[in-house]
Write a protein that holds these residues in place. Structure first.
Motif, short mmCIF file in Angstrom:
data_model
loop_
_atom_site.label_atom_id
_atom_site.label_comp_id
_atom_site.label_asym_id
_atom_site.label_seq_id
_atom_site.Cartn_x
_atom_site.Cartn_y
_atom_site.Cartn_z
N TYR A 326 -15.26 -2.28 -2.44
CA TYR A 326 -16.67 -2.04 -2.12
C TYR A 326 -17.55 -2.82 -3.08
CZ TYR A 326 -15.86 1.44 -5.82
OH TYR A 326 -15.49 2.07 -6.97
N GLY A 327 -18.83 -2.94 -2.73
CA GLY A 327 -19.79 -3.68 -3.54
C GLY A 327 -20.99 -4.04 -2.71
N GLU A 328 -22.01 -4.64 -3.38
CA GLU A 328 -23.25 -4.97 -2.69
C GLU A 328 -23.04 -5.95 -1.54
OE1 GLU A 328 -26.15 -6.31 -5.42
OE2 GLU A 328 -26.27 -4.41 -6.53
N GLN A 329 -22.13 -6.89 -1.71
CA GLN A 329 -21.90 -7.90 -0.68
C GLN A 329 -20.61 -7.63 0.10
OE1 GLN A 329 -24.24 -10.18 -0.12
NE2 GLN A 329 -25.40 -9.26 -1.81
N SER A 330 -20.10 -6.41 0.04
CA SER A 330 -18.84 -6.09 0.71
C SER A 330 -18.94 -4.69 1.32
CB SER A 330 -17.67 -6.15 -0.28
OG SER A 330 -16.48 -5.70 0.34
N SER A 331 -18.55 -4.57 2.58
CA SER A 331 -18.50 -3.26 3.21
C SER A 331 -17.38 -2.44 2.56
CB SER A 331 -18.23 -3.40 4.70
OG SER A 331 -19.24 -4.15 5.33
N ASN A 332 -17.50 -1.14 2.64
CA ASN A 332 -16.45 -0.28 2.11
C ASN A 332 -15.19 -0.43 2.95
OD1 ASN A 332 -18.31 0.57 0.29
ND2 ASN A 332 -18.69 2.56 1.24
N HIS A 333 -14.11 -0.81 2.31
CA HIS A 333 -12.84 -0.98 2.99
C HIS A 333 -11.76 -0.18 2.27
CE1 HIS A 333 -14.91 -4.51 4.70
NE2 HIS A 333 -14.08 -4.37 5.70
N LYS A 334 -10.78 0.27 3.03
CA LYS A 334 -9.70 1.07 2.48
C LYS A 334 -8.38 0.59 3.08
CE LYS A 334 -8.13 5.93 2.39
NZ LYS A 334 -8.46 7.30 2.85
N ARG A 335 -7.36 0.55 2.25
CA ARG A 335 -6.03 0.17 2.72
C ARG A 335 -4.99 1.03 2.03
NH1 ARG A 335 -3.25 -5.92 3.01
NH2 ARG A 335 -1.82 -5.36 4.69
N GLN A 336 -3.92 1.39 2.76
CA GLN A 336 -2.90 2.26 2.21
C GLN A 336 -1.52 1.62 2.34
OE1 GLN A 336 -4.53 5.42 4.86
NE2 GLN A 336 -4.23 6.76 3.09
N PHE A 337 -0.67 1.91 1.33
CA PHE A 337 0.68 1.37 1.27
C PHE A 337 1.65 2.50 0.93
CE2 PHE A 337 -2.43 -1.61 -0.30
CZ PHE A 337 -2.15 -2.79 0.37
N GLU A 338 2.90 2.28 1.28
CA GLU A 338 3.93 3.25 0.92
C GLU A 338 5.24 2.52 0.62
OE1 GLU A 338 4.29 7.29 2.85
OE2 GLU A 338 6.14 6.37 3.59
N GLU A 339 5.89 2.93 -0.44
CA GLU A 339 7.18 2.36 -0.81
C GLU A 339 8.20 3.48 -1.02
OE1 GLU A 339 8.44 -0.62 -4.32
OE2 GLU A 339 8.32 1.48 -4.92
N LYS A 340 9.35 3.34 -0.38
CA LYS A 340 10.48 4.23 -0.64
C LYS A 340 11.54 3.41 -1.36
CE LYS A 340 9.59 6.77 3.64
NZ LYS A 340 10.11 7.11 5.00
N TRP A 341 12.00 3.90 -2.50
CA TRP A 341 12.92 3.12 -3.31
C TRP A 341 14.15 3.94 -3.70
CZ3 TRP A 341 13.46 5.39 -8.10
CH2 TRP A 341 12.42 6.22 -8.53
N MET A 342 15.22 3.23 -3.95
CA MET A 342 16.48 3.87 -4.34
C MET A 342 17.22 2.96 -5.30
SD MET A 342 19.55 5.40 -1.93
CE MET A 342 19.95 3.78 -1.25
N ILE A 343 17.75 3.53 -6.37
CA ILE A 343 18.54 2.78 -7.34
C ILE A 343 20.01 2.90 -6.97
CG2 ILE A 343 19.16 2.54 -9.77
CD1 ILE A 343 16.25 1.88 -9.14
N ASP A 344 20.68 1.75 -6.80
CA ASP A 344 22.10 1.74 -6.46
C ASP A 344 23.00 1.66 -7.68
OD1 ASP A 344 22.54 1.30 -3.27
OD2 ASP A 344 20.66 0.40 -3.92
N GLU A 345 22.58 0.88 -8.67
CA GLU A 345 23.41 0.70 -9.86
C GLU A 345 22.52 0.64 -11.10
OE1 GLU A 345 26.20 -2.54 -9.76
OE2 GLU A 345 26.35 -2.47 -7.58
N VAL A 346 23.01 1.22 -12.17
CA VAL A 346 22.37 1.10 -13.49
C VAL A 346 23.45 0.78 -14.50
CG1 VAL A 346 21.07 2.25 -15.31
CG2 VAL A 346 20.51 2.71 -12.93
N HIS A 347 23.25 -0.27 -15.29
CA HIS A 347 24.21 -0.66 -16.32
C HIS A 347 23.48 -0.80 -17.65
CE1 HIS A 347 27.20 -1.52 -13.21
NE2 HIS A 347 26.23 -2.14 -12.55
N PHE A 348 24.01 -0.20 -18.69
CA PHE A 348 23.45 -0.31 -20.03
C PHE A 348 24.25 -1.30 -20.86
CE2 PHE A 348 22.07 4.35 -19.50
CZ PHE A 348 20.83 3.97 -19.01
N ASN A 349 23.58 -1.88 -21.86
CA ASN A 349 24.21 -2.72 -22.87
C ASN A 349 25.03 -3.85 -22.26
OD1 ASN A 349 23.09 -0.93 -24.73
ND2 ASN A 349 24.92 0.35 -24.76
#
Length: 370
Positions: A326-349
């Motif tokens: 939004y702003g003086e030279q911009s109309s109010n706009h809205k956008r939405q996102f969604e992320e689904k995530w999953m960890i398959d492997e974790v390795h340390f050191n």
């Protein structure tokens, strides 16, 4: 996750290791048989040349994907996290700050304790994700996120809050982001967006359950502002406002960050972080000098904690992002996102993971400071 690609030119040759593992959903969408799928994947990998982006349709498609990966897949936080291994006193602060330090102590115990964390020198995580997004729409009307999901995978290397590298591949678009402790950067595979650079900053994905030590050190600076029920879990709420000096360090001639606030929701039962939120407001300078405001609100629900070598790591979750413009030279706009995530492997050191692994692209070497 598919890690290896067969060599179709020589049957007796070794298979190729993919830079970023491919989720099964992404792999199966590439053809009707395993042979056709791998051929399509091989063709795509060989086609990453500049002439591929000459078509406006393809360029617009990959610009949109890059935007998704910057905003949702690899956002950075405008602050620095200092590792703190000193004894943590809860007496020399206000009631709100002392309460927050006590909650963080319980969290550190719940994720494995300081001894287990001190044994971790570096980390490699392999995961997959699905991203969906709405179009920009005017006003505050509610618009469902599009049903189409972009599927991909990522590999994340991490040595401390300011030494990390992320390779993220979604629907054929790749983003590489990293920090070497002196500068941070992001670049996309289509090369239509210039490489962005800035001061070293942590990757937001670390604070979604992958880096408990940085999470604890971050919220040591917070205050407790109350309680709230999250997914039937009674939680303490810790709040942290990014300091003015950290905000100014991130500012650029093109934009200014006005504020950035972080909230953590810690379960009263388990002590674990179950939700992480942050909100940022910045103004972007237009060509005619007028400022356009961008407000981004992000919340991540963190689930499926499992112990990996004595450290309790979150293995799945969902992130929702809402952007207001939004702003003086911009109309109010809205956008939405969604992320689904999953960890398959974790390795340390991981053996041999030196600081040289986190070098920036050669184009940015001249910007490094001593």
């Amino acid at each position: 996750m598919r890690v290896l690609c067969p060599n179709f030119e020589r049957e007796d040759a070794l298979e190729t290791i993919l830079d970023v593992p491919i989720p099964e959903d992404m792999f199966t969408s590439m053809g009707n048989s395993v042979h056709i799928r791998w051929q399509n994947m091989s063709t795509w990998m060989r086609a990453q040349t500049s002439d591929k982006w000459s078509s406006p349709v393809i360029a617009n498609r990959y610009n949109e994907l890059t935007f998704l990966l910057y905003i949702v897949g690899s956002p950075l936080l405008p602050l620095q996290i200092q590792l703190d291994n000193r004894a943590r006193s809860i007496r020399s602060s206000s009631i709100e700050a002392s309460t927050a330090k006590y909650i963080v102590q319980q969290y550190m115990a719940a994720i494995g304790g300081q001894q287990a964390l001190n044994a971790v020198r570096n980390l490699c995580a392999i995961g997959q994700l699905k991203i969906s997004a709405s179009d920009f729409h005017q006003g505050d009307e509610t618009v469902d996120v599009q049903s189409r999901e972009e599927t991909g995978g990522f590999v994340l290397w991490h040595k401390n809050p300011n030494l990390w590298c992320l390779e993220l591949l979604v629907s054929g678009c790749k983003v590489i982001s990293g920090s070497n402790g002196k500068i941070s950067w992001r670049q996309s595979s289509n090369q239509l967006r210039p490489i962005s650079k800035g001061p070293p900053r942590p990757l937001r994905r670390f604070l979604q359950g992958l880096d408990p030590r940085s999470t604890g050190d971050l919220f040591l600076q917070a205050v407790c502002i109350g309680e709230k029920v999250i997914n039937e879990e009674e939680c303490f709420i810790l709040k942290l406002d990014t300091s003015q000096s950290d905000l100014e360090a991130q500012n650029d001639p093109r934009f200014e960050i006005i504020h950035h606030t972080i909230w953590g929701y810690f379960s009263q039962r388990s002590g674990l972080l179950v939700k992480f939120e942050d909100s940022r407001l910045l103004t972007v300078n237009s060509e005619n000098g007028d400022g356009i405001f961008w407000e981004t609100s992000t919340e991540s629900v963190i689930e499926d904690y499992r112990y990996v070598e004595g450290v309790n790591i979150a293995h799945s979750g969902k992130t929702s992002v809402t952007i207001f413009r939004y702003g003086e030279q911009s109309s109010n706009h809205k956008r939405q996102f969604e992320e689904k995530w999953m960890i398959d492997e974790v390795h340390f050191n991981v053996w041999g993971l030196t600081n040289d692994f986190f070098k920036p692209p050669s184009e940015l070497t001249k910007y490094e400071t001593t």
